[in-house]
Motif scaffolding. Structure first.
Motif, PDB file in Angstrom:
ATOM      1  N   TYR A 157      -2.571  10.799  10.734  1.00 29.36           N
ATOM      2  CA  TYR A 157      -2.761  11.548   9.487  1.00 29.36           C
ATOM      3  C   TYR A 157      -3.680  12.747   9.715  1.00 29.36           C
ATOM      4  O   TYR A 157      -3.444  13.837   9.161  1.00 29.36           O
ATOM      5  CB  TYR A 157      -3.359  10.635   8.417  1.00 29.36           C
ATOM      6  CG  TYR A 157      -3.719  11.364   7.141  1.00 29.36           C
ATOM      7  CD1 TYR A 157      -2.743  11.750   6.232  1.00 29.36           C
ATOM      8  CD2 TYR A 157      -5.045  11.698   6.857  1.00 29.36           C
ATOM      9  CE1 TYR A 157      -3.067  12.437   5.067  1.00 29.36           C
ATOM     10  CE2 TYR A 157      -5.376  12.383   5.698  1.00 29.36           C
ATOM     11  CZ  TYR A 157      -4.380  12.746   4.814  1.00 29.36           C
ATOM     12  OH  TYR A 157      -4.708  13.428   3.666  1.00 29.36           O
ATOM     13  N   ASP A 161      -0.055   9.354   5.742  1.00 32.12           N
ATOM     14  CA  ASP A 161      -0.963   8.867   4.699  1.00 32.12           C
ATOM     15  C   ASP A 161      -0.440   7.565   4.108  1.00 32.12           C
ATOM     16  O   ASP A 161      -1.205   6.616   3.873  1.00 32.12           O
ATOM     17  CB  ASP A 161      -1.092   9.937   3.612  1.00 32.12           C
ATOM     18  CG  ASP A 161      -1.911   9.444   2.429  1.00 32.12           C
ATOM     19  OD1 ASP A 161      -3.069   9.026   2.643  1.00 32.12           O
ATOM     20  OD2 ASP A 161      -1.396   9.472   1.295  1.00 32.12           O
ATOM     21  N   GLN A 162       0.860   7.511   3.899  1.00 38.48           N
ATOM     22  CA  GLN A 162       1.469   6.296   3.359  1.00 38.48           C
ATOM     23  C   GLN A 162       1.345   5.144   4.347  1.00 38.48           C
ATOM     24  O   GLN A 162       1.072   3.996   3.969  1.00 38.48           O
ATOM     25  CB  GLN A 162       2.942   6.573   3.047  1.00 38.48           C
ATOM     26  CG  GLN A 162       3.658   5.462   2.312  1.00 38.48           C
ATOM     27  CD  GLN A 162       4.979   5.932   1.757  1.00 38.48           C
ATOM     28  OE1 GLN A 162       5.084   7.026   1.216  1.00 38.48           O
ATOM     29  NE2 GLN A 162       6.007   5.127   1.907  1.00 38.48           N
ATOM     30  N   GLY A 165       0.801  -1.212   0.000  1.00 34.78           N
ATOM     31  CA  GLY A 165       0.000   0.000   0.000  1.00 34.78           C
ATOM     32  C   GLY A 165       0.836   1.265   0.000  1.00 34.78           C
ATOM     33  O   GLY A 165       0.626   2.171  -0.805  1.00 34.78           O
ATOM     34  N   GLY A 166       1.826   1.322   0.898  1.00 34.82           N
ATOM     35  CA  GLY A 166       2.682   2.497   0.969  1.00 34.82           C
ATOM     36  C   GLY A 166       3.521   2.664  -0.279  1.00 34.82           C
ATOM     37  O   GLY A 166       3.775   3.783  -0.735  1.00 34.82           O
ATOM     38  N   SER A 203       2.790   1.647  -3.398  1.00 31.21           N
ATOM     39  CA  SER A 203       1.971   2.125  -4.514  1.00 31.21           C
ATOM     40  C   SER A 203       1.652   3.608  -4.362  1.00 31.21           C
ATOM     41  O   SER A 203       1.635   4.361  -5.339  1.00 31.21           O
ATOM     42  CB  SER A 203       0.674   1.316  -4.604  1.00 31.21           C
ATOM     43  OG  SER A 203      -0.108   1.484  -3.436  1.00 31.21           O
ATOM     44  N   ARG A 204       1.407   4.061  -3.124  1.00 27.91           N
ATOM     45  CA  ARG A 204       1.118   5.477  -2.897  1.00 27.91           C
ATOM     46  C   ARG A 204       2.356   6.332  -3.171  1.00 27.91           C
ATOM     47  O   ARG A 204       2.247   7.436  -3.717  1.00 27.91           O
ATOM     48  CB  ARG A 204       0.637   5.676  -1.455  1.00 27.91           C
ATOM     49  CG  ARG A 204       0.197   7.101  -1.123  1.00 27.91           C
ATOM     50  CD  ARG A 204      -0.951   7.558  -1.996  1.00 27.91           C
ATOM     51  NE  ARG A 204      -2.123   6.721  -1.854  1.00 27.91           N
ATOM     52  CZ  ARG A 204      -3.090   6.956  -0.949  1.00 27.91           C
ATOM     53  NH1 ARG A 204      -3.007   7.998  -0.162  1.00 27.91           N
ATOM     54  NH2 ARG A 204      -4.138   6.173  -0.891  1.00 27.91           N
ATOM     55  N   ALA A 243      -3.930  -0.539   5.451  1.00 27.39           N
ATOM     56  CA  ALA A 243      -5.215  -0.926   4.870  1.00 27.39           C
ATOM     57  C   ALA A 243      -5.024  -1.954   3.757  1.00 27.39           C
ATOM     58  O   ALA A 243      -5.675  -3.016   3.758  1.00 27.39           O
ATOM     59  CB  ALA A 243      -5.925   0.317   4.330  1.00 27.39           C
ATOM     60  N   ILE A 244      -4.141  -1.660   2.807  1.00 32.77           N
ATOM     61  CA  ILE A 244      -3.956  -2.545   1.656  1.00 32.77           C
ATOM     62  C   ILE A 244      -3.366  -3.882   2.083  1.00 32.77           C
ATOM     63  O   ILE A 244      -3.832  -4.952   1.657  1.00 32.77           O
ATOM     64  CB  ILE A 244      -3.056  -1.879   0.600  1.00 32.77           C
ATOM     65  CG1 ILE A 244      -3.706  -0.594   0.068  1.00 32.77           C
ATOM     66  CG2 ILE A 244      -2.777  -2.836  -0.553  1.00 32.77           C
ATOM     67  CD1 ILE A 244      -5.033  -0.800  -0.609  1.00 32.77           C
ATOM     68  N   ASN A 261      -2.276   3.886   4.346  1.00 33.16           N
ATOM     69  CA  ASN A 261      -2.557   3.129   3.133  1.00 33.16           C
ATOM     70  C   ASN A 261      -1.871   1.765   3.158  1.00 33.16           C
ATOM     71  O   ASN A 261      -2.429   0.763   2.693  1.00 33.16           O
ATOM     72  CB  ASN A 261      -2.084   3.932   1.913  1.00 33.16           C
ATOM     73  CG  ASN A 261      -2.778   3.502   0.640  1.00 33.16           C
ATOM     74  OD1 ASN A 261      -4.000   3.536   0.554  1.00 33.16           O
ATOM     75  ND2 ASN A 261      -1.999   3.090  -0.346  1.00 33.16           N
ATOM     76  N   THR A 262      -0.651   1.730   3.717  1.00 31.18           N
ATOM     77  CA  THR A 262       0.067   0.455   3.843  1.00 31.18           C
ATOM     78  C   THR A 262      -0.714  -0.533   4.696  1.00 31.18           C
ATOM     79  O   THR A 262      -0.902  -1.696   4.327  1.00 31.18           O
ATOM     80  CB  THR A 262       1.453   0.687   4.465  1.00 31.18           C
ATOM     81  OG1 THR A 262       2.229   1.500   3.583  1.00 31.18           O
ATOM     82  CG2 THR A 262       2.186  -0.628   4.695  1.00 31.18           C
TER      83      THR A 262
END
Length: 239
Positions: free
Chosen positions: A210, A173-174, A94-95, A97-98, A180-181, A177-178
């Motif tokens: 965040y 944010d990264q 996730g991180g 890809s972001r 969650a994904i 996202n990490t």
């Protein structure tokens, strides 16, 4: 670059043409009707041309920007496949890809701002100061230049100061996202051990960090926007 020069030239000349039109209307002379009519048509055409040049410039440059994004994204993708197994076992999909998305989008922003905003604006400032000097004298040009320089230096200073908040915002944010994904990618493992609540709490903690970083970033941006408006207001009052 030709379209860029055309956009700046028409933008600077539009108020000069309007000035001539107003003067002609205030002091009518024995001129044929075609003269003021031609100025009116020319004024409208210049306003259209200024927008048209700018839009055509963006359309022509789009291929350059998108090709640069494509090349860098491909290089990054190949680099990731060349990394060790240990890196990929960490599974920070996730991180990662972001970060790739933010980096490739940043290329377009950087190219556009440097080529179409910063350098042309400096040229436009010089042109405008020259026009003001010619029409209103050195004092008008000087006050305008001082205001613009104050605006620029203040903006640079505050931007450097608030980078830390923006960096924290990007990092949190990264992180969110990490979590969650990667949690969703390992759905079967989470369900097997009954860790849904644990994963939700970890995700919420990342979102909370965040949230704090985002509030600090937005608040500092408001401060950045208020002070330059004050500089411009004082400059207009002095003029």
């Amino acid at each position: 670059l030709v379209l860029l020069a055309g956009a700046k030239a028409t933008t600077v000349y539009v108020p000069i043409l309007l000035n001539q039109l107003v003067d002609l209307s205030a002091n009518p002379a024995n001129l044929p009707a075609a003269v003021p009519l031609g100025l009116v048509i020319g004024y409208g055409a210049l306003r259209i041309a200024a927008i048209a040049f700018a839009e055509l410039r963006d359309a022509v440059f789009a291929k350059v920007a998108q090709r640069a994004i494509r090349n860098v994204a491909l290089q990054t993708f190949r680099h990731l496949h060349g990394l060790s197994l240990g890196f990929h076992l960490e599974r920070q999909t996730g991180g990662l890809s972001r970060a790739i998305e933010r980096g490739t989008n940043g290329i377009d922003t950087l190219l556009t701002f440097m080529l179409f905003n910063i350098v042309p604006t400096l040229i436009e400032i010089a042109l405008v100061c020259g026009v003001l000097w010619s029409f209103f004298g050195a004092s008008y040009a000087f006050v305008t230049l001082v205001c613009v320089l104050g605006y620029v230096f203040y903006t640079f200073g505050v931007t450097e100061w608030r980078i830390k908040y923006r960096r924290q915002m990007n990092e949190t944010d990264q992180e969110a996202n990490t979590r969650a994904i990667d949690s969703l990618l390992n759905y079967e493992t989470v369900k097997y051990f009954g860790n849904e609540l644990y994963e939700a709490n970890r995700f919420d903690q990342a979102l909370a960090r965040y949230e704090r970083a985002s509030v600090a970033s937005k608040s500092s941006l408001s401060l950045l926007n208020i002070r330059p408006a004050t500089i411009i207001g004082i400059g207009l009052a002095v003029l």
